[in-house]
Motif scaffolding. Structure first.
Motif, PDB file in Angstrom:
ATOM      1  N   PRO A 119       4.101  -9.863  -6.956  1.00 59.41           N
ATOM      2  CA  PRO A 119       3.861  -9.484  -5.560  1.00 59.41           C
ATOM      3  C   PRO A 119       2.973  -8.262  -5.477  1.00 59.41           C
ATOM      4  O   PRO A 119       2.912  -7.446  -6.392  1.00 59.41           O
ATOM      5  N   ALA A 120       2.286  -8.122  -4.371  1.00 64.66           N
ATOM      6  CA  ALA A 120       1.450  -6.947  -4.162  1.00 64.66           C
ATOM      7  C   ALA A 120       2.324  -5.709  -4.015  1.00 64.66           C
ATOM      8  O   ALA A 120       3.531  -5.797  -3.750  1.00 64.66           O
ATOM      9  N   ASP A 121       1.699  -4.545  -4.207  1.00 62.16           N
ATOM     10  CA  ASP A 121       2.454  -3.298  -4.119  1.00 62.16           C
ATOM     11  C   ASP A 121       3.188  -3.181  -2.787  1.00 62.16           C
ATOM     12  O   ASP A 121       4.299  -2.659  -2.714  1.00 62.16           O
ATOM     13  N   THR A 122       2.553  -3.656  -1.725  1.00 61.57           N
ATOM     14  CA  THR A 122       3.153  -3.529  -0.404  1.00 61.57           C
ATOM     15  C   THR A 122       4.368  -4.431  -0.233  1.00 61.57           C
ATOM     16  O   THR A 122       5.170  -4.223   0.680  1.00 61.57           O
ATOM     17  N   GLU A 123       4.537  -5.442  -1.106  1.00 61.89           N
ATOM     18  CA  GLU A 123       5.663  -6.355  -1.008  1.00 61.89           C
ATOM     19  C   GLU A 123       6.865  -5.883  -1.819  1.00 61.89           C
ATOM     20  O   GLU A 123       7.952  -6.432  -1.697  1.00 61.89           O
ATOM     21  N   LEU A 124       6.681  -4.869  -2.659  1.00 63.46           N
ATOM     22  CA  LEU A 124       7.770  -4.350  -3.456  1.00 63.46           C
ATOM     23  C   LEU A 124       8.586  -3.372  -2.624  1.00 63.46           C
ATOM     24  O   LEU A 124       8.043  -2.483  -1.972  1.00 63.46           O
ATOM     25  N   THR A 125       9.905  -3.531  -2.658  1.00 67.72           N
ATOM     26  CA  THR A 125      10.769  -2.625  -1.922  1.00 67.72           C
ATOM     27  C   THR A 125      10.980  -1.349  -2.722  1.00 67.72           C
ATOM     28  O   THR A 125      10.642  -1.264  -3.914  1.00 67.72           O
ATOM     29  N   ASP A 128      13.022  -2.163  -5.669  1.00 65.05           N
ATOM     30  CA  ASP A 128      12.247  -2.782  -6.749  1.00 65.05           C
ATOM     31  C   ASP A 128      11.535  -1.714  -7.576  1.00 65.05           C
ATOM     32  O   ASP A 128      11.570  -1.742  -8.815  1.00 65.05           O
ATOM     33  N   HIS A 171       8.785 -12.818 -11.328  1.00 67.05           N
ATOM     34  CA  HIS A 171       7.426 -12.492 -10.909  1.00 67.05           C
ATOM     35  C   HIS A 171       6.582 -11.938 -12.050  1.00 67.05           C
ATOM     36  O   HIS A 171       5.428 -11.561 -11.842  1.00 67.05           O
ATOM     37  N   SER A 201       2.078   2.244  -6.865  1.00 59.16           N
ATOM     38  CA  SER A 201       2.980   2.890  -5.909  1.00 59.16           C
ATOM     39  C   SER A 201       2.837   4.392  -5.933  1.00 59.16           C
ATOM     40  O   SER A 201       3.241   5.076  -4.994  1.00 59.16           O
TER      41      SER A 201
END
Length: 225
Positions: A119-125, A128, A171, A201
């Motif tokens: 996932p893209a950086d923006t999709e990682l919580t 995560d 992933h 991040s």
């Protein structure tokens, strides 16, 4: 006295297989050493069986070419040998086609089991990223011998969320060394994609752009003391 090593026959699936597993010789060597598991081991076995079947096809074809080369007298014995060789070639081709279908199925199974794109950086919580940071120095997955419960701990002994670990592994952000049994302990490490996610991040966000002056507005003079 010299010994010769027979080179495995090439197959029609060698190209597609190498696109998925990389160098085929290294792949087969790892399988012979018992380093492959799951879908990769199944594909290696199917490809090996296909190469053996392809060798049988080559053998009967070469015999037929020798018999038809004109060096043998054409008589009943020669015709009988040609008929038997053709039958053998027909059986070898049928066996080869069956092995090729099995290898193709194993290849598709390995493709289906491949991890989804990271996932893209923006999709990682935040959870995560915290998990990735905790595993940056490595960790261990271990199965309890009595309860068979599986847990993952960092090198500092911190217990991590197993469900989140599985998701990140799916992933391709963390890798698990399955060459060792889980009861002994399987090393855990970040993949290149996982390290890139941490690096992304940590990138500083760009400074806000200075407000643009409206059309015809005078620039604000600096206040003098």
């Amino acid at each position: 006295m010299t010994t010769t090593t027979r080179t495995p026959a090439a197959t029609a699936l060698d190209g597609p297989i190498e696109q998925v597993v990389g160098n085929l010789s290294v792949f087969q060597h790892h399988h012979a050493a018992g380093l492959l598991t799951g879908e990769r081991a199944a594909l290696a076995e199917a490809r090996r069986d296909l190469a053996v079947a392809e060798t049988a096809v080559d053998y009967h074809r070469n015999v037929l070419m020798t018999l038809a080369s004109g060096t043998h007298p054409v008589d009943a014995a020669l015709l009988d040998r040609i008929r038997r060789t053709v039958r053998g070639l027909d059986d070898a081709v049928a066996a080869r086609d069956k092995r090729q279908a099995q290898a193709a199925t194993a290849l598709e199974a390995l493709k289906a089991a491949a991890p989804e794109p990271a996932p893209a950086d923006t999709e990682l919580t935040a959870h995560d990223l915290a998990l990735l940071l905790s595993l940056a120095g490595g960790g261990t997955l271990r199965e309890n011998l009595h309860t068979h419960r599986v847990s993952v701990r960092t090198t500092q002994g911190r217990l991590v969320d197993y469900a989140a670990f599985q998701r990140l592994r799916h992933h391709g952000l963390v890798a698990l060394d399955t060459a060792r049994p889980p009861i002994v302990g399987q090393p855990v490490a970040l993949t290149d994609a996982g390290r890139s996610a941490i690096t992304g991040s940590r990138r500083p966000s760009p400074p806000p752009a200075a407000p643009a002056h409206g059309a015809g507005a005078w620039p604000t003079a600096s206040r003098s003391r």
